[in-house]
Design a protein around this motif. Sequence first.
Motif, short mmCIF file in Angstrom:
data_model
loop_
_atom_site.label_atom_id
_atom_site.label_comp_id
_atom_site.label_asym_id
_atom_site.label_seq_id
_atom_site.Cartn_x
_atom_site.Cartn_y
_atom_site.Cartn_z
N GLY A 53 -13.12 14.27 -16.05
CA GLY A 53 -12.84 12.69 -15.87
C GLY A 53 -11.49 12.35 -14.92
N PHE A 54 -11.94 11.20 -14.16
CA PHE A 54 -10.95 10.87 -13.09
C PHE A 54 -9.76 9.94 -13.94
N PRO A 55 -8.41 10.24 -13.56
CA PRO A 55 -7.31 9.70 -14.28
C PRO A 55 -7.23 8.34 -14.29
N PHE A 56 -7.95 7.40 -14.59
CA PHE A 56 -8.03 5.99 -14.71
C PHE A 56 -6.79 5.55 -15.26
N GLU A 57 -6.23 5.88 -16.11
CA GLU A 57 -5.28 5.22 -16.92
C GLU A 57 -3.83 5.40 -16.13
N ARG A 58 -4.05 6.50 -15.19
CA ARG A 58 -2.57 6.52 -14.39
C ARG A 58 -2.53 5.41 -13.18
N TYR A 59 -4.18 5.32 -12.77
CA TYR A 59 -4.08 4.34 -11.54
C TYR A 59 -4.78 3.05 -11.99
N GLN A 60 -4.77 2.63 -13.23
CA GLN A 60 -5.45 1.54 -13.46
C GLN A 60 -5.50 0.13 -12.73
N ASN A 61 -4.43 -0.12 -12.29
CA ASN A 61 -4.26 -1.39 -11.57
C ASN A 61 -4.65 -1.40 -10.14
N PHE A 62 -4.84 0.00 -9.63
CA PHE A 62 -5.46 0.08 -8.14
C PHE A 62 -6.31 1.21 -7.91
N SER A 63 -7.15 1.65 -8.98
CA SER A 63 -8.05 2.71 -8.84
C SER A 63 -9.00 2.34 -7.80
N GLY A 64 -9.21 1.20 -7.50
CA GLY A 64 -10.34 0.77 -6.54
C GLY A 64 -10.07 0.93 -5.03
N ILE A 65 -8.50 0.89 -4.67
CA ILE A 65 -8.21 1.37 -3.54
C ILE A 65 -8.30 2.85 -3.57
N TYR A 110 0.89 -0.95 -0.06
CA TYR A 110 -0.15 0.11 -0.06
C TYR A 110 0.71 1.30 -0.07
N ALA A 111 1.97 1.21 0.51
CA ALA A 111 3.19 2.13 0.47
C ALA A 111 3.07 2.56 -0.93
N LYS A 112 3.40 1.67 -1.96
CA LYS A 112 3.53 2.00 -3.24
C LYS A 112 2.39 2.57 -3.98
N VAL A 113 1.24 2.43 -3.61
CA VAL A 113 0.04 3.01 -3.95
C VAL A 113 0.09 4.58 -3.66
N MET A 114 0.19 4.90 -2.29
CA MET A 114 0.42 6.33 -1.91
C MET A 114 1.79 7.09 -2.35
N ASP A 115 2.79 6.39 -2.86
CA ASP A 115 3.73 7.12 -3.58
C ASP A 115 3.54 7.58 -5.11
N GLN A 116 2.52 6.59 -5.56
CA GLN A 116 2.22 6.95 -6.96
C GLN A 116 1.01 7.98 -7.26
N ILE A 117 0.47 8.55 -5.91
CA ILE A 117 -0.61 9.59 -6.23
C ILE A 117 0.12 10.81 -6.50
N ASP A 118 -0.50 11.33 -7.67
CA ASP A 118 -0.30 12.76 -8.19
C ASP A 118 -0.09 13.77 -7.21
N THR A 119 0.88 14.36 -6.95
CA THR A 119 1.09 15.35 -5.67
C THR A 119 0.29 16.52 -6.02
N GLU A 120 -0.01 16.90 -7.44
CA GLU A 120 -0.90 17.96 -7.69
C GLU A 120 -1.85 17.88 -7.68
N ASP A 121 -2.43 16.81 -7.21
CA ASP A 121 -4.12 16.38 -7.14
C ASP A 121 -4.25 16.33 -5.54
N THR A 122 -4.51 17.63 -5.19
CA THR A 122 -4.52 17.88 -3.71
C THR A 122 -5.97 17.10 -3.26
N TYR A 123 -7.05 17.02 -4.05
CA TYR A 123 -8.13 16.38 -3.24
C TYR A 123 -7.69 14.98 -3.00
N LEU A 124 -7.08 14.48 -4.13
CA LEU A 124 -6.77 12.75 -3.79
C LEU A 124 -5.78 12.51 -2.53
N CYS A 125 -4.93 13.42 -2.60
CA CYS A 125 -3.78 13.30 -1.84
C CYS A 125 -4.34 13.54 -0.33
N THR A 126 -5.08 14.53 -0.11
CA THR A 126 -5.92 14.60 1.19
C THR A 126 -6.59 13.63 1.64
#
Length: 282
Positions: free
Chosen positions: A243-255, A72-88
Amino acid sequence: MVKLDEKYFDLKQICDSGQCFRMKEMEKNRYGIVAFGKYLEMEQREDGILLFCCESEFETVWKEYFDLNFDYAKVMDQIDTEDTYLCTAAQYGSGIRILHQELWEMMISFIISQQNNIKRIRKCIETICERFGEKKTSQNGTVYFDFPSPEALATAGEEELRSCNLGYRSRYIEKTARQVMEWGNLEQLKQLPYAKARTKLMEFCGIGEKVSDCICLFALQKKEAFPIDTHIRQVLLEHYPDGFPFERYQNFSGILQQYIFYYDLTKEEKRRKERKYVAQIE
């Protein structure tokens, strides 16, 4: 007893995340759960999480159930840092893990979840387990009930299911139980890719797109499944109009969906409490 030292593992967040309806808080920081015919008590401490089971049961049941082989640490590391809502949202719900739950139980649980709230879903499931599930006793003497089998719910019939406060969902549950009995081995769904598993699930009565995605995510471990309910739809409209950036997170968007759902649901509950407080003092 097994002790876990996992950074991204919070029992309260998992319990309140809307993915599991047979986990409950017994007292502060102590939880109980029934899954795969087993009963487990757990305790969240500052220095880790205690699971009150033997090592062999942990290895054969709970290690996979709590998705402890996934990073799960890898998931957190791959979140776009400019997406403030998702980071929060991700930081807020970072203790959530996608539980690997029993397929049949998830099918019925999420049929019950339609147009329902978490508290009432829990009560409905508790009722059908007590009425139609097998009564068991854990090693520590706790009496609990297994989730009822397809045969038990099909035999119960629609009227008996309605008496469990299931409403119109009773017909869906009875018919789905009969379909499962006719269909045979559900485990074959686990071998299908996400899109095909999702389509197959929608052949069962009462299972539409959202419910199918929930089952794919919480039972089949298809982490690309992204269930969209009222909360998620509102978030997408407000924060992701293009649209949500599914392509960026395609393997773990459900998390990420779980982080968003938990964050938005918690904010809504906080707003309701604030409105109730204001109304009381006016």
